[in-house]
Design a protein around this motif. Structure first.
Motif, mmCIF file in Angstrom:
data_model
loop_
_atom_site.group_PDB
_atom_site.id
_atom_site.type_symbol
_atom_site.label_atom_id
_atom_site.label_comp_id
_atom_site.label_asym_id
_atom_site.label_seq_id
_atom_site.Cartn_x
_atom_site.Cartn_y
_atom_site.Cartn_z
ATOM 1 N N GLY A 34 0.865 -1.224 -0.024
ATOM 2 C CA GLY A 34 -0.088 -0.077 0.048
ATOM 3 C C GLY A 34 0.988 1.098 -0.051
ATOM 4 O O GLY A 34 1.706 1.470 -0.869
ATOM 5 N N GLU A 35 0.782 2.199 1.188
ATOM 6 C CA GLU A 35 1.693 3.285 1.280
ATOM 7 C C GLU A 35 2.944 3.064 1.987
ATOM 8 O O GLU A 35 3.612 3.866 2.061
ATOM 9 N N HIS A 36 3.024 1.844 2.539
ATOM 10 C CA HIS A 36 4.358 1.446 3.284
ATOM 11 C C HIS A 36 5.300 0.860 2.535
ATOM 12 O O HIS A 36 5.066 -0.096 1.765
ATOM 13 N N LEU A 37 6.395 1.599 2.559
ATOM 14 C CA LEU A 37 7.736 1.049 2.182
ATOM 15 C C LEU A 37 8.427 0.000 3.090
ATOM 16 O O LEU A 37 8.689 0.638 4.342
ATOM 17 N N LYS A 38 8.918 -1.139 2.637
ATOM 18 C CA LYS A 38 9.511 -2.032 3.676
ATOM 19 C C LYS A 38 10.959 -2.476 3.222
ATOM 20 O O LYS A 38 10.967 -2.731 1.907
ATOM 21 N N PHE A 39 11.585 -3.129 3.851
ATOM 22 C CA PHE A 39 13.060 -3.405 3.597
ATOM 23 C C PHE A 39 13.370 -4.681 4.500
ATOM 24 O O PHE A 39 13.351 -4.777 5.707
#
Length: 63
Positions: A34-39
């Motif tokens: 969604g709007e969340h950027l994760k690594f």
């Protein structure tokens, strides 16, 4: 998974650097939820290891 702030804290760099690297394709692989950027921590570790200078330090010849 790390978010952008957590990754910046982990690497000791500004959040803006993460976004700059991402725009230029230089940073660790990321995932968007969604709007969340994760690594992924595993991807970050691999990326960090690849940043290591592969050439050995120059030997001092005493001159």
């Amino acid at each position: 998974m790390l978010d952008v702030r957590e990754l910046a804290d982990y690497l000791g760099i500004p959040i803006s650097t993460i976004y700059d690297w991402r725009a230029r394709g230089l940073g660790p692989r990321d995932y968007r939820f969604g709007e969340h950027l994760k690594f992924a921590v595993s991807d970050v570790r691999i990326w960090v290891e690849r940043q290591r200078d592969a050439s050995p330090p120059a030997a001092s010849n005493g001159r």
